[in-house]
Write an enzyme that holds these catalytic residues in place. Sequence first.
Site, short mmCIF file in Angstrom:
data_model
loop_
_atom_site.label_atom_id
_atom_site.label_comp_id
_atom_site.label_asym_id
_atom_site.label_seq_id
_atom_site.Cartn_x
_atom_site.Cartn_y
_atom_site.Cartn_z
N HIS A 93 -63.48 -41.62 53.67
CA HIS A 93 -63.10 -40.27 54.11
C HIS A 93 -62.50 -40.30 55.52
CE1 HIS A 93 -64.02 -35.79 54.47
NE2 HIS A 93 -63.98 -36.13 55.75
N GLU A 94 -63.19 -40.98 56.42
CA GLU A 94 -62.74 -40.97 57.82
C GLU A 94 -61.45 -41.77 58.01
OE1 GLU A 94 -63.92 -38.87 59.67
OE2 GLU A 94 -65.85 -38.42 58.73
N TRP A 125 -59.72 -28.81 51.46
CA TRP A 125 -59.66 -27.34 51.46
C TRP A 125 -58.83 -26.80 52.62
CZ3 TRP A 125 -63.67 -30.29 53.11
CH2 TRP A 125 -64.20 -30.03 54.36
N GLY A 175 -69.77 -38.91 60.37
CA GLY A 175 -68.65 -39.63 60.95
C GLY A 175 -67.61 -38.69 61.52
ZN LIG Z 1 -63.61 -35.12 57.43
#
Ligand SMILES: [Zn+2]
Length: 423
Positions: free
Chosen positions: A242-243, A254, A205
């Site tokens: 996540h997206e 990170w 994605g």
């Molecule tokens: Zn990402």
Amino acid sequence: MKKHFYALAVASLALAAPVVAQQRMAQQPALDQLQAVQNRNCATMDVLQAQLATDPAMAQRMANIEAQTRVFEANPTARRGTSATVIIPVVVHVVYNTSAQNVPLAQIEAQIRVLNEDFAKTNADASLVPAAFAGAAANTNIQFVLAKRDPSGNATSGVVRRSTKTRSFSSNDFVKYTSKGGSDAWPRDRYLNLWLCNLGQGLLGYAQFPGGAAATDGVVCLYSSVPGGTASNYNKGRTATHEVGHWLNLRHIWGDATCGNDLVSDTPTQQTSNGGCPTFPKVTCSNGPSGDMFMNYMDYTYDRCMYMFTTGQGTRMNALFATGGARAALLTSTGGIAPRTALSSAPAYSLFPNPATDVLNLRQGTTSVNASVAVYDVHGQQLKNVRYDAASGQVDVRALPKGIYRLAINDGQHLTQRSFIKE
Ligand SMILES: [Zn+2]
């Protein structure tokens, strides 16, 4: 490793990886599938770099959003009340080349459910968060609902389905344009656009950060990443979580650099992305004893191994909905509210001549009416021997005895009744 994927993902830079390109020509399907199951691969940062290169003003827009976010984070009284939940209407564009890619409604609804659980910390696996991070795990007070009203105000299922000739999309945003084999975005000030399609090159994605162009605003996910999909290890719907995190301005945990900065204070600094399912604790960048927060949705771990946002991430996302925030317009969107069923006004039919002796003409304006027409007598008995010819727009009434009759006109949307006299 990421540079390798960058070359694959951005077509304009394909010449940077001629060897890989040759391999792909020889074994494209196998390679795509292999990459899809081997590691999480999100093109959001690559897309951001490409957008910044072609749209110099975007950097300033993002800097302004960052400044507004800083003010929001530093001033708790400026924050929205914790009880106020943002509800974001979602339109899901299913862009499919095969029937397998035409994701059924049940799986789309399951995806929305996963988003709501993950963003509210009601996900069942929230209990797996290690004690060291449990205090940071947060309900973000952001929720999602399939759109019930389209941009024109009409009722919608919240799902747009488009058949495409494109067998595999990339991060070049073609999926976001009907003219390029995709599906045009709905207005971003009223909807979250979520495209489901066959993303190639091992991509799960990508998202567009706040500050990008309206036409490409939203989130793209591999069709098989939805709950119950076929993307092994990535089929519990966490790719969308996540997206959408990126879409709400979250960076990778990170910080996309060695021991980088994700602009959130309560996430540990960590060396790089984590894949698979690491064992707790995994200490890097002197972040002991608890180590990397690899179970955060903004890492690269398997779907079953990521299960938390932090309070700091929630605050960062909610800054977008404060006064002056980049996505504050969504607060007043009516996209999630079903339109009231309109009382349909009867079409303006004309019947003539009335009284009639041989034929009765039925018109809407000057055109004949394409509808089914039944004729009833004063007792409510339908007269089956009376025919209506839609082509000519005429009812042959010669067989009728003199008297008063009722015409029932059904055009599929309205049932309209009119009376006429046979002489
Ligand atoms: Zn990402």
